[in-house]
Design a protein around this motif. Structure first.
Motif, PDB file in Angstrom:
ATOM      1  N   HIS A 235      24.865   6.440  13.252  1.00 42.53           N
ATOM      2  CA  HIS A 235      26.125   7.172  12.908  1.00 42.53           C
ATOM      3  C   HIS A 235      26.326   7.843  11.984  1.00 42.53           C
ATOM      4  O   HIS A 235      26.382   8.550  11.050  1.00 42.53           O
ATOM      5  CB  HIS A 235      27.518   6.713  13.563  1.00 42.53           C
ATOM      6  CG  HIS A 235      27.670   5.806  12.568  1.00 42.53           C
ATOM      7  ND1 HIS A 235      27.582   4.380  12.977  1.00 42.53           N
ATOM      8  CD2 HIS A 235      28.592   5.174  11.444  1.00 42.53           C
ATOM      9  CE1 HIS A 235      27.953   3.671  12.201  1.00 42.53           C
ATOM     10  NE2 HIS A 235      28.077   4.102  12.426  1.00 42.53           N
TER      11      HIS A 235
ATOM     12  N   ALA B 267      23.243  11.781   9.118  1.00 45.09           N
ATOM     13  CA  ALA B 267      23.308  12.868   8.447  1.00 45.09           C
ATOM     14  C   ALA B 267      23.307  13.068   7.469  1.00 45.09           C
ATOM     15  O   ALA B 267      22.730  13.669   6.837  1.00 45.09           O
ATOM     16  CB  ALA B 267      24.639  13.188   9.757  1.00 45.09           C
TER      17      ALA B 267
ATOM     18  N   TYR C 146      34.485   7.534  19.414  1.00 49.61           N
ATOM     19  CA  TYR C 146      33.457   7.655  18.951  1.00 49.61           C
ATOM     20  C   TYR C 146      33.287   9.462  18.393  1.00 49.61           C
ATOM     21  O   TYR C 146      33.188   9.920  19.935  1.00 49.61           O
ATOM     22  CB  TYR C 146      32.665   7.508  19.063  1.00 49.61           C
ATOM     23  CG  TYR C 146      32.526   5.767  19.128  1.00 49.61           C
ATOM     24  CD1 TYR C 146      32.434   4.722  17.838  1.00 49.61           C
ATOM     25  CD2 TYR C 146      33.350   5.199  19.917  1.00 49.61           C
ATOM     26  CE1 TYR C 146      32.824   3.248  17.519  1.00 49.61           C
ATOM     27  CE2 TYR C 146      33.536   3.410  20.100  1.00 49.61           C
ATOM     28  CZ  TYR C 146      33.444   2.796  18.754  1.00 49.61           C
ATOM     29  OH  TYR C 146      33.093   1.737  19.064  1.00 49.61           O
ATOM     30  N   ALA C 147      33.045   9.989  17.270  1.00 49.33           N
ATOM     31  CA  ALA C 147      32.360  11.286  17.243  1.00 49.33           C
ATOM     32  C   ALA C 147      32.141  11.702  16.276  1.00 49.33           C
ATOM     33  O   ALA C 147      32.006  11.094  15.468  1.00 49.33           O
ATOM     34  CB  ALA C 147      33.509  12.624  17.401  1.00 49.33           C
ATOM     35  N   GLN C 148      30.993  11.957  16.263  1.00 46.67           N
ATOM     36  CA  GLN C 148      29.814  12.329  14.746  1.00 46.67           C
ATOM     37  C   GLN C 148      30.138  13.673  14.136  1.00 46.67           C
ATOM     38  O   GLN C 148      30.162  13.353  12.877  1.00 46.67           O
ATOM     39  CB  GLN C 148      28.713  12.797  15.105  1.00 46.67           C
ATOM     40  CG  GLN C 148      27.229  13.098  14.119  1.00 46.67           C
ATOM     41  CD  GLN C 148      27.056  11.455  13.708  1.00 46.67           C
ATOM     42  OE1 GLN C 148      27.175  11.019  14.108  1.00 46.67           O
ATOM     43  NE2 GLN C 148      26.457  11.815  12.658  1.00 46.67           N
ATOM     44  N   ALA C 149      30.965  14.389  15.078  1.00 46.41           N
ATOM     45  CA  ALA C 149      31.214  15.628  13.840  1.00 46.41           C
ATOM     46  C   ALA C 149      32.347  14.520  12.977  1.00 46.41           C
ATOM     47  O   ALA C 149      32.952  15.381  12.034  1.00 46.41           O
ATOM     48  CB  ALA C 149      32.584  16.239  14.602  1.00 46.41           C
ATOM     49  N   VAL C 150      33.027  13.525  12.856  1.00 48.52           N
ATOM     50  CA  VAL C 150      33.716  13.263  12.106  1.00 48.52           C
ATOM     51  C   VAL C 150      33.711  12.778  10.646  1.00 48.52           C
ATOM     52  O   VAL C 150      33.819  13.441   9.603  1.00 48.52           O
ATOM     53  CB  VAL C 150      34.808  11.843  12.754  1.00 48.52           C
ATOM     54  CG1 VAL C 150      35.592  11.529  12.090  1.00 48.52           C
ATOM     55  CG2 VAL C 150      35.411  12.046  13.451  1.00 48.52           C
ATOM     56  N   TRP C 151      32.277  12.006  11.001  1.00 45.56           N
ATOM     57  CA  TRP C 151      31.347  11.790   9.783  1.00 45.56           C
ATOM     58  C   TRP C 151      30.853  12.721   9.064  1.00 45.56           C
ATOM     59  O   TRP C 151      31.107  13.354   8.144  1.00 45.56           O
ATOM     60  CB  TRP C 151      30.422  11.069   9.877  1.00 45.56           C
ATOM     61  CG  TRP C 151      30.475   9.597  10.376  1.00 45.56           C
ATOM     62  CD1 TRP C 151      29.936   9.038  11.719  1.00 45.56           C
ATOM     63  CD2 TRP C 151      31.225   8.403   9.576  1.00 45.56           C
ATOM     64  NE1 TRP C 151      30.822   7.320  12.360  1.00 45.56           N
ATOM     65  CE2 TRP C 151      31.020   7.310   9.804  1.00 45.56           C
ATOM     66  CE3 TRP C 151      31.475   8.235   8.265  1.00 45.56           C
ATOM     67  CZ2 TRP C 151      31.441   6.236   9.664  1.00 45.56           C
ATOM     68  CZ3 TRP C 151      31.456   6.769   7.738  1.00 45.56           C
ATOM     69  CH2 TRP C 151      32.351   6.366   8.272  1.00 45.56           C
ATOM     70  N   LEU C 152      30.488  14.089   9.852  1.00 46.18           N
ATOM     71  CA  LEU C 152      29.833  15.372   8.798  1.00 46.18           C
ATOM     72  C   LEU C 152      30.822  16.418   8.173  1.00 46.18           C
ATOM     73  O   LEU C 152      31.413  16.806   7.503  1.00 46.18           O
ATOM     74  CB  LEU C 152      29.459  16.152  10.434  1.00 46.18           C
ATOM     75  CG  LEU C 152      28.441  14.939  10.930  1.00 46.18           C
ATOM     76  CD1 LEU C 152      27.985  16.599  11.680  1.00 46.18           C
ATOM     77  CD2 LEU C 152      27.216  15.329  10.246  1.00 46.18           C
ATOM     78  N   GLY C 153      32.430  15.871   8.367  1.00 44.49           N
ATOM     79  CA  GLY C 153      33.580  16.309   7.847  1.00 44.49           C
ATOM     80  C   GLY C 153      34.551  15.660   7.008  1.00 44.49           C
ATOM     81  O   GLY C 153      34.604  16.470   6.833  1.00 44.49           O
TER      82      GLY C 153
END
Length: 244
Positions: free
Chosen positions: A77, A80, A199-206
């Motif tokens: 995760h 990115a 679980y959401a990859q968008a959280v880490w990206l934000g």
């Protein structure tokens, strides 16, 4: 008595393992924001485990054997942001089962996994269960940050990721590895539902790869939290040496 696996010869290990408790720290190598080293999780869990073994050694009914910290975890995760070396969850589980198999093959009869990375939790649970049945090896498992007193955990936002808690602890252990500390107002928004893990990859990206504000970190708090964790883990090791 305490022994470090990688500093001990085969004859000594062969003699002590059947009655010893093997302590296996489990870390990760992954991005920790713009300010912490990628080896943060391995550094912290390895240091806590070593301090705990030293503090428990004189009280333990069994020899404590500290295995080398596993520096890799399940960290896909974080891809990115780059700078991450990761096992898949399946490989991570298999690696931990193989380490337990190796302990059993060497004569070991009891083991504890001390985990230092949130992404490893599922693999640690699965590996402990599998090893216990495949190799007749009782395996205990814990996440080191769960041993922090509740009031401290709340104040530190522990464990977080590269936030106040980890930044404070690394600042106390290796201040030379800590860069300029970014600030963040409040907590990032994440999808939530009661009693549900999301679980959401968008959280880490934000959130730029870190959770709460590293600028709130201080080495004195990190040292105090580290000592509390090492003391608590030492107490658990003494108990596990008696019950496993």
């Amino acid at each position: 008595m305490i022994l470090r696996w990688h500093e001990t010869d085969r004859q000594t290990l062969g003699a002590v393992l059947p009655d010893a408790l093997v302590v296996q720290p489990v870390g990760a190598t992954e991005q920790h924001g713009p300010h912490l080293p990628t080896g943060t999780d391995a550094l912290i869990v390895g240091s806590v485990a070593e301090a705990a073994v030293e503090r428990a050694g004189g009280r333990s009914a069994r020899t404590l054997v500290l295995a080398p910290t596993l520096p890799f975890g399940s960290s896909d995760h974080h891809f990115a942001y780059g700078a991450t070396l990761s096992f898949t969850p399946e490989t991570m589980t298999a690696a931990l089962v193989d380490l337990a198999r190796s302990v059993a093959a060497g004569g070991g009869r009891r083991m504890v996994l001390v985990n230092g990375h949130g992404g490893n939790r599922g693999a640690c649970h699965a590996a402990a269960a599998a090893a216990s049945t495949r190799h007749d090896l009782p395996v205990a498992y814990l996440d080191y940050w769960d041993l922090l007193p509740a009031a401290d955990a709340a104040a530190a936002n522990a464990p977080g990721h590269a936030g106040r808690f980890e930044t404070s602890v690394v600042s106390s252990l290796r201040p030379d590895l800590v860069g300029d500390l970014p600030a963040r107002d409040g907590q990032p928004a994440v999808p939530e539902a009661p009693d549900v893990s999301v679980y959401a990859q968008a959280v880490w990206l934000g959130i730029d790869g870190y959770t709460d504000s590293p600028a709130d970190a201080d080495a004195a708090s990190g040292k105090r939290w580290f000592d509390a964790l090492a003391d608590a883990l030492a107490d658990r090791l003494v108990i596990l040496a008696e019950v496993l």
